[in-house]
Design a protein around this motif. Structure first.
Motif, PDB file in Angstrom:
ATOM      1  N   SER A   1       0.367  -1.276   0.046  1.00 40.68           N
ATOM      2  CA  SER A   1       0.031   0.071   0.019  1.00 40.68           C
ATOM      3  C   SER A   1       0.485   0.895  -0.020  1.00 40.68           C
ATOM      4  CB  SER A   1      -0.937  -0.209   1.334  1.00 40.68           C
ATOM      5  OG  SER A   1      -0.303   0.558   2.318  1.00 40.68           O
TER       6      SER A   1
ATOM      7  N   ALA B   1      -2.812  -3.434  -7.475  1.00 41.79           N
ATOM      8  CA  ALA B   1      -3.213  -5.118  -7.031  1.00 41.79           C
ATOM      9  C   ALA B   1      -4.405  -5.826  -8.198  1.00 41.79           C
ATOM     10  CB  ALA B   1      -4.076  -4.646  -5.885  1.00 41.79           C
TER      11      ALA B   1
ATOM     12  N   SER C   1      -7.758  -7.766  -8.324  1.00 44.97           N
ATOM     13  CA  SER C   1      -8.639  -7.564  -7.506  1.00 44.97           C
ATOM     14  C   SER C   1      -9.062  -8.040  -5.928  1.00 44.97           C
ATOM     15  CB  SER C   1     -10.086  -7.476  -8.603  1.00 44.97           C
ATOM     16  OG  SER C   1     -11.192  -7.524  -7.809  1.00 44.97           O
ATOM     17  N   PRO C   2      -9.843  -7.938  -5.403  1.00 41.29           N
ATOM     18  CA  PRO C   2     -10.200  -8.491  -4.437  1.00 41.29           C
ATOM     19  C   PRO C   2     -11.063  -9.900  -4.489  1.00 41.29           C
ATOM     20  CG  PRO C   2     -10.720  -6.308  -4.207  1.00 41.29           C
ATOM     21  CD  PRO C   2     -10.178  -6.166  -4.958  1.00 41.29           C
TER      22      PRO C   2
ATOM     23  N   LEU D   1      -4.254 -11.033   0.752  1.00 44.43           N
ATOM     24  CA  LEU D   1      -4.527  -9.641   0.836  1.00 44.43           C
ATOM     25  C   LEU D   1      -5.183  -9.285   2.348  1.00 44.43           C
ATOM     26  CD1 LEU D   1      -6.748  -7.336  -0.311  1.00 44.43           C
ATOM     27  CD2 LEU D   1      -7.965  -9.088  -0.581  1.00 44.43           C
TER      28      LEU D   1
ATOM     29  N   LEU E   1     -12.516   3.806   7.578  1.00 43.05           N
ATOM     30  CA  LEU E   1     -11.998   3.682   6.671  1.00 43.05           C
ATOM     31  C   LEU E   1     -10.641   4.113   7.163  1.00 43.05           C
ATOM     32  CD1 LEU E   1     -14.485   5.225   3.750  1.00 43.05           C
ATOM     33  CD2 LEU E   1     -14.013   2.341   4.636  1.00 43.05           C
ATOM     34  N   ALA E   2     -10.418   5.019   7.717  1.00 49.80           N
ATOM     35  CA  ALA E   2      -9.254   5.277   8.293  1.00 49.80           C
ATOM     36  C   ALA E   2      -8.530   4.193   9.374  1.00 49.80           C
ATOM     37  CB  ALA E   2      -9.126   6.767   8.408  1.00 49.80           C
TER      38      ALA E   2
ATOM     39  N   GLU F   1      -7.492   1.009   8.033  1.00 52.03           N
ATOM     40  CA  GLU F   1      -6.685   0.672   6.921  1.00 52.03           C
ATOM     41  C   GLU F   1      -5.402   0.473   7.996  1.00 52.03           C
ATOM     42  OE1 GLU F   1      -6.271   1.236   3.333  1.00 52.03           O
ATOM     43  OE2 GLU F   1      -4.038   1.952   3.955  1.00 52.03           O
ATOM     44  N   ARG F   2      -5.830   1.831   8.752  1.00 51.37           N
ATOM     45  CA  ARG F   2      -4.288   1.499   9.990  1.00 51.37           C
ATOM     46  C   ARG F   2      -3.650   0.436  10.496  1.00 51.37           C
ATOM     47  NH1 ARG F   2      -1.299   5.768  11.914  1.00 51.37           N
ATOM     48  NH2 ARG F   2      -0.089   4.247  12.622  1.00 51.37           N
TER      49      ARG F   2
ATOM     50  N   LYS G   1      -2.683  -2.395   8.087  1.00 51.39           N
ATOM     51  CA  LYS G   1      -1.213  -1.714   8.032  1.00 51.39           C
ATOM     52  C   LYS G   1      -0.698  -2.021   8.720  1.00 51.39           C
ATOM     53  CE  LYS G   1       2.047   1.561   6.197  1.00 51.39           C
ATOM     54  NZ  LYS G   1       2.940   0.628   5.023  1.00 51.39           N
TER      55      LYS G   1
ATOM     56  N   THR H   1      -1.252  -7.176  -0.380  1.00 52.36           N
ATOM     57  CA  THR H   1      -1.732  -6.417  -0.405  1.00 52.36           C
ATOM     58  C   THR H   1      -3.358  -6.002   0.816  1.00 52.36           C
ATOM     59  OG1 THR H   1      -2.108  -6.775  -2.619  1.00 52.36           O
ATOM     60  CG2 THR H   1      -3.897  -5.148  -2.238  1.00 52.36           C
TER      61      THR H   1
ATOM     62  N   ILE I   1      -6.850  -3.714   2.168  1.00 49.10           N
ATOM     63  CA  ILE I   1      -7.683  -3.022   1.926  1.00 49.10           C
ATOM     64  C   ILE I   1      -8.818  -3.263   3.302  1.00 49.10           C
ATOM     65  CG2 ILE I   1      -9.220  -5.868   1.867  1.00 49.10           C
ATOM     66  CD1 ILE I   1     -10.883  -4.068  -0.728  1.00 49.10           C
ATOM     67  N   SER I   2      -9.297  -1.409   3.287  1.00 48.76           N
ATOM     68  CA  SER I   2      -9.808  -1.649   4.506  1.00 48.76           C
ATOM     69  C   SER I   2     -11.554  -1.991   4.180  1.00 48.76           C
ATOM     70  CB  SER I   2      -9.626  -0.200   5.091  1.00 48.76           C
ATOM     71  OG  SER I   2     -10.378   0.243   6.121  1.00 48.76           O
ATOM     72  N   TYR I   3     -12.135  -1.931   5.011  1.00 50.07           N
ATOM     73  CA  TYR I   3     -13.396  -2.166   4.819  1.00 50.07           C
ATOM     74  C   TYR I   3     -14.293  -1.319   5.916  1.00 50.07           C
ATOM     75  CZ  TYR I   3     -13.972  -5.557   1.394  1.00 50.07           C
ATOM     76  OH  TYR I   3     -12.951  -6.171  -0.120  1.00 50.07           O
ATOM     77  N   GLY I   4     -13.394  -0.611   6.356  1.00 51.25           N
ATOM     78  CA  GLY I   4     -13.901   0.015   7.757  1.00 51.25           C
ATOM     79  C   GLY I   4     -15.344  -0.604   8.278  1.00 51.25           C
TER      80      GLY I   4
END
Lengths: 443, 199
Positions: free
Chosen positions: B32, B79, B81-82, B127, B142-143, B146-147, B150, B167, B169-172
């Protein structure tokens, strides 16, 4: 077209006095208005306005427009919280000044301050309305404004909204907000799509149909397009759709990581957004024409949810750099960061289009909507449950807010005035509704 | 203006998706933290090419200058696709404290096991999904998701997993595993979830 602009001075405390009638002709489209009272809060004395059925002057009516238009305009004026609509006036025959005069005199005697009447002409598929606005506090109940609107007959509701907005303009110096849309998110965890409806909940229409998660709609300042986040290609990218045109959805930002939380600059040239392409959620400016991005924040914490001041000089945002999510403000170049809120968990800042307040969502158990002055003073609670109240969106007048609430069980959209008064539902069941985005006034 | 007919037009999502599937580059995953993929956007990829010039559309994206640039910002990342990734029993979810994204000590042991599998199956792309409970607000989550993804990646990399296999992906809060409003359920939803794709 030149039309008379009449500004009525409203004296707030106690009785409403209509005084100082100005009848200075002004070129149409002029924005220099005389604002005498900026009614930001509920509880102010309202003007009583009488709205008899519109008079059909020519053509054949098949939709009941002479009644529907004043009904919808009356609902708009009630929603404005500036007017109290007096119903029950009898229909007026065309070309009958005596009957009109009698109605105006009787309405004035029974306490009405103003009267709105319309002459309707229906031609094929078009409806033309000439609105006439009377000041019933003047000795001769004088005509203070007249304006013609011509729309497709199928847009009867929009015709009514335009008339109501003109009435508000005549009395406050700023048009009403009835001719606006509210975009929102609806669906289920598998597929959340974007929709839009008239501000009053009528005319729901689907904007996306990609069977993925679509989030965070925000209208461009010209009210033609929406920026939003979508998982339509698998990852959360930022897109733009044109709500009223046959144009394809455009990709605005598709960087690795998140491309979220869009906010249009007031001039519509830039979108502030959150990207994690450099390893951490940071706020960037995206030049809409070129696609170039410029980084504004540099901090190992989360920085997200930008919102522009209406001058375009400052951006409020959320950061957890002090441990929990709080609201900060910086210059639009990223410098001069200062903290507005210090306790609790505060997200979803939304700068008022008037510039004088930032609404936000504060979590204290459930979520409630608060507002704070941009200098950090006077944090105030606008909702107090029940349930959670989140995701405020300002109407273009800076007086009304839309928000989502689950106070009745499912998520529905509500509206309120900027002081938290006059809370009322905009949607009533039929699914879940979240993330309202109030459009600017439609062109 | 008053004469203009306004209609809310349904967009053509099927076409958009079809164009994307045709034009989507299949490349190895990158982290990312990488810059946007170099290379011109695939022809027909919505948004990346010149837009249909609508009448009177000043400042519209896709204006001259955008198409053809070798590294057009906003070009979809490289990347896969999920949808090409699948869950695997060998990799176990980890969970997070409320509003936190650091790795709990107990979950570090889980990640150690996950890292072992990843290192002994080096051809698989990974993923990492970051998820949140519903108690934050959508955009913040969402942020936060992501964290979480990460932090998870950073730990795996510290255990010797190559970053360019991973890779994020955040889905919040958008993909809850559990929908009851209880602590136990919220705890389940605050997770990092792992999927793999044969490389």
């Amino acid at each position: 077209m030149r039309r008379p602009t009449v500004a009525l001075a409203l004296v707030a405390a106690g009785a409403v006095a209509l005084a100082g009638l100005l009848a200075t002709p002004r070129p149409a489209g002029s924005q220099a208005v005389d604002v005498f009272l900026n009614v930001m809060a509920g509880g102010a004395k309202k003007l009583n306005i009488v709205i008899p059925e519109f008079t059909l002057v020519a053509g054949r009516d098949t939709q009941g427009l002479p009644k529907r238009i004043p009904d919808v305009a009356g609902a708009d004026l009630t929603f404005s919280a500036l007017f109290s609509v007096v119903s029950g006036a009898p229909p007026l025959p065309a070309d009958d000044p005596q009957t009109l005069k009698q109605m105006l005199t009787e309405s004035a005697a029974s306490g009405a301050h103003a009267a709105l009447h319309g002459l309707l002409t229906l031609k094929r598929d078009r409806a033309e309305a000439e609105m006439r606005l009377y000041d019933l506090t003047s000795p001769e109940q004088r005509l203070i404004a007249t304006k013609r609107f011509d729309l497709p007959a199928a847009d009867g509701r929009r015709l009514a909204h335009k008339i109501a907005d003109e009435v508000v303009y005549q009395f406050t110096g700023e048009p009403g907000i009835a001719d606006t849309k509210i975009a929102y998110v609806s669906g289920n965890p598998q597929a959340k799509e974007l929709f839009a409806m008239d501000y009053d909940g009528a005319g729901r229409a689907r904007l996306t149909g990609n069977d993925s998660i679509n989030l965070s709609p925000v209208w461009s300042p010209d009210a033609r397009s929406l920026a939003f986040t979508s998982y339509m290609r698998g990852y959360p990218y930022l897109y733009r759709l044109f709500a009223f045109e046959r144009r394809p959805i455009q990709l605005l930002a598709g960087f690795l990581g998140i491309n979220i939380a869009p906010a249009w600059s007031p001039d519509g040239r830039q979108v502030a957004l959150t990207l994690s392409k450099d390893g951490n959620p940071e706020i960037y400016l995206l030049d809409v024409a070129t696609g170039a991005v410029r980084r504004l924040t540099r901090h190992p914490a989360i920085d997200t949810e930008p919102t522009w001041s209406p001058t375009g000089r400052e951006i409020a945002f959320i950061s957890d750099r002090t441990g929990t999510a709080q609201i900060f403000v910086m210059d639009a170049e990223g410098a001069n960061v200062r903290q507005l809120t210090t306790s609790g968990f505060n997200t979803q800042p939304r700068w008022s289009p008037k510039g004088d307040a930032i609404a936000y969502t504060s979590r204290q158990g459930g979520h409630d909507i608060w507002a704070i002055n941009p200098d950090g003073s006077n944090p105030r609670r606008l909702t107090a449950g029940p349930g959670s109240n989140e995701s405020a969106s300002w109407a273009p007048n800076g007086r009304h807010l839309a928000f989502q609430s689950n106070r009745l069980g499912s998520w529905q959209l509500f509206s309120m005035l900027a002081d938290g008064s006059e809370q009322q539902p905009l949607t009533r069941g039929g699914g879940e509704f979240t993330s309202p985005a109030w459009s600017p006034r439609l062109p | 203006m008053l004469h203009r007919r306004w209609q809310l037009l349904p967009i053509l999502p099927v076409l958009v998706l079809a164009l994307f599937l045709v034009g989507c580059p299949k490349r190895p995953a990158t982290t990312s933290a990488a810059a946007p993929a170099p290379g011109a956007p695939a022809p027909g990829t919505p948004g990346a090419g010149p837009s249909v010039a609508g009448p009177g559309a000043p400042g519209a994206p896709g204006a001259p200058g955008a198409p053809g640039a070798a590294t057009t910002p906003g070009t979809p990342g490289a990347a896969p696709s999920p949808r090409e990734f699948t869950a695997i029993a060998a990799l176990t979810d980890i969970h997070f404290d409320f509003d936190k994204y650091d790795i709990r000590p107990g979950d570090a042991k889980v990640l150690d096991e996950n890292a072992k599998w990843m290192k002994s199956n080096p051809t698989y792309l990974i993923l990492i999904e970051g998820h949140c409970d519903e108690r934050g607000t959508n955009e913040y989550n969402l942020a936060l998701g992501e964290r979480r993804a990460k932090s998870t990646m950073n730990y795996l990399v510290s255990q010797g997993v190559r970053a360019n296999r991973i890779t994020l992906i955040s889905y919040g809060e958008e993909r809850p595993q559990c929908t009851e409003k209880t602590e136990a359920c919220w705890d389940k939803n605050r997770r990092a979830h792992f999927l793999v794709k044969a490389g």
